[in-house]
Design a protein around this motif. Structure first.
Motif, PDB file in Angstrom:
ATOM      1  N   LYS A 140      -9.735   5.934   0.970  1.00 46.51           N
ATOM      2  CA  LYS A 140     -11.122   6.355   0.769  1.00 46.51           C
ATOM      3  C   LYS A 140     -11.227   7.702   0.056  1.00 46.51           C
ATOM      4  CE  LYS A 140     -11.414   8.475   5.381  1.00 46.51           C
ATOM      5  NZ  LYS A 140     -11.463   9.852   4.883  1.00 46.51           N
ATOM      6  N   GLU A 141     -10.119   8.440  -0.009  1.00 48.74           N
ATOM      7  CA  GLU A 141     -10.128   9.725  -0.724  1.00 48.74           C
ATOM      8  C   GLU A 141      -9.775   9.547  -2.200  1.00 48.74           C
ATOM      9  OE1 GLU A 141     -11.341  12.404   0.255  1.00 48.74           O
ATOM     10  OE2 GLU A 141     -11.503  12.065   2.402  1.00 48.74           O
ATOM     11  N   ARG A 142     -10.018   8.339  -2.723  1.00 47.33           N
ATOM     12  CA  ARG A 142      -9.880   8.060  -4.151  1.00 47.33           C
ATOM     13  C   ARG A 142      -8.427   8.133  -4.619  1.00 47.33           C
ATOM     14  NH1 ARG A 142     -15.134  11.051  -6.927  1.00 47.33           N
ATOM     15  NH2 ARG A 142     -16.545  10.861  -5.154  1.00 47.33           N
ATOM     16  N   ALA A 143      -7.548   7.554  -3.842  1.00 44.01           N
ATOM     17  CA  ALA A 143      -6.123   7.543  -4.168  1.00 44.01           C
ATOM     18  C   ALA A 143      -5.544   6.179  -3.829  1.00 44.01           C
ATOM     19  CB  ALA A 143      -5.393   8.631  -3.386  1.00 44.01           C
ATOM     20  N   ILE A 144      -4.381   5.860  -4.431  1.00 40.30           N
ATOM     21  CA  ILE A 144      -3.643   4.669  -4.026  1.00 40.30           C
ATOM     22  C   ILE A 144      -2.238   5.099  -3.615  1.00 40.30           C
ATOM     23  CG2 ILE A 144      -4.962   3.139  -5.535  1.00 40.30           C
ATOM     24  CD1 ILE A 144      -2.532   3.027  -7.394  1.00 40.30           C
ATOM     25  N   TYR A 145      -1.673   4.329  -2.711  1.00 37.90           N
ATOM     26  CA  TYR A 145      -0.318   4.610  -2.247  1.00 37.90           C
ATOM     27  C   TYR A 145       0.519   3.357  -2.367  1.00 37.90           C
ATOM     28  CZ  TYR A 145       3.562   6.125   0.707  1.00 37.90           C
ATOM     29  OH  TYR A 145       4.813   6.455   1.171  1.00 37.90           O
ATOM     30  N   LEU A 146       1.715   3.511  -2.950  1.00 36.86           N
ATOM     31  CA  LEU A 146       2.676   2.420  -3.073  1.00 36.86           C
ATOM     32  C   LEU A 146       3.779   2.649  -2.040  1.00 36.86           C
ATOM     33  CD1 LEU A 146       1.208   2.679  -5.900  1.00 36.86           C
ATOM     34  CD2 LEU A 146       3.272   1.661  -6.888  1.00 36.86           C
ATOM     35  N   PRO A 147       3.732   1.934  -0.925  1.00 40.14           N
ATOM     36  CA  PRO A 147       4.688   2.203   0.167  1.00 40.14           C
ATOM     37  C   PRO A 147       6.142   2.048  -0.229  1.00 40.14           C
ATOM     38  CG  PRO A 147       2.865   0.831   0.939  1.00 40.14           C
ATOM     39  CD  PRO A 147       2.753   0.906  -0.544  1.00 40.14           C
ATOM     40  N   LYS A 148       6.478   0.980  -0.990  1.00 44.72           N
ATOM     41  CA  LYS A 148       7.879   0.747  -1.351  1.00 44.72           C
ATOM     42  C   LYS A 148       8.435   1.887  -2.201  1.00 44.72           C
ATOM     43  CE  LYS A 148       7.851  -4.318  -1.197  1.00 44.72           C
ATOM     44  NZ  LYS A 148       8.031  -5.551  -2.004  1.00 44.72           N
ATOM     45  N   GLU A 149       7.599   2.446  -3.030  1.00 41.51           N
ATOM     46  CA  GLU A 149       8.024   3.513  -3.930  1.00 41.51           C
ATOM     47  C   GLU A 149       7.819   4.897  -3.326  1.00 41.51           C
ATOM     48  OE1 GLU A 149       9.440   2.699  -6.787  1.00 41.51           O
ATOM     49  OE2 GLU A 149       9.090   0.574  -6.372  1.00 41.51           O
ATOM     50  N   ARG A 150       7.083   4.940  -2.236  1.00 36.06           N
ATOM     51  CA  ARG A 150       6.664   6.215  -1.624  1.00 36.06           C
ATOM     52  C   ARG A 150       5.994   7.094  -2.677  1.00 36.06           C
ATOM     53  NH1 ARG A 150      10.817   9.176   2.189  1.00 36.06           N
ATOM     54  NH2 ARG A 150       8.909  10.426   2.425  1.00 36.06           N
TER      55      ARG A 150
END
Length: 211
Positions: free
Chosen positions: A14-24
């Motif tokens: 919701k803070e306008r970001a994306i996270y890629l868990p596999k790549e950290r």
């Protein structure tokens, strides 16, 4: 909000970001640091808390996800060197263990030594990771990978039951490319006109919803 794009898990925050868990890897776009100072220099009374609040939001994201890499997908700095970039330099030292990666955007015109001094790895025009091509303006993409862009500051109009419309920043995922919302709160919105198969995720209040 967790989604899958091209077989890769993405977390939309919701803070306008994306996270890629596999790549950290944590990715944002259009940070526009120094924009408020730029307008103050022009005589407009923009408070200096604007960039500080954006950096606080980013700090909270870094503490939340503990990424190895932070990717800024263009327009990290808004204009010429100013005091807000000095403040960023002090803030940057809190996260020496995180690799900062910048994909250059149309506003990123600092001298090369500025990025070097700030320990920012610069890529132009794109950065490839996990099957994605991060690039500020997707029109410039020459890769076969799925482009994830920024630049447009995408927004969507959402209607309630009374047919009253409100505008919200959004994540856009189309068949050919994606667009991240502008991270900075000090930006406008360009309203999208989604096609039938497009996926739109609006950032409303304290959550991300599919619309």
């Amino acid at each position: 909000m967790e989604i899958k794009i091209r077989g890769e898990e993405l977390i939309l925050d919701k803070e306008r970001a994306i996270y890629l868990p596999k790549e950290r890897l944590l990715a944002i776009s259009d940070l526009h640091l120094g924009k408020a100072a730029h307008f103050r220099k022009a005589g407009l009374a923009i408070p200096n808390t604007v960039s500080r609040n954006d950096l606080l939001r980013l700090e909270n994201l870094l503490q939340k996800y503990q990424p190895k890499q932070l990717l800024i997908n263009g327009d990290m700095f808004h204009s010429d060197y100013n005091t807000e970039i000095d403040e960023f330099a002090k803030w940057r030292k809190k996260f020496n263990e995180v690799s900062f990666i910048l994909v250059k955007g149309n506003h990123d015109k600092q001298k090369e030594e500025i990025y070097t001094d700030l320990a920012i790895e610069v890529h132009e025009p794109s950065y490839n990771c996990a099957g994605f091509c991060f690039i500020h303006d997707t029109i410039q993409c020459r890769s076969d990978l799925y482009p994830i862009g920024g630049h447009l500051h995408p927004g969507i109009r959402v209607y309630n039951k009374a047919k009253q419309g409100l505008k919200f920043p959004c994540f856009y995922f189309g068949e050919d490319y994606a667009i991240l919302p502008a991270f900075s709160a000090f930006t406008g919105l360009r309203l999208l006109k989604p096609k039938e198969n497009d996926q739109i995720f609006a950032i409303v209040a304290s959550k991300v919803i599919k619309v």
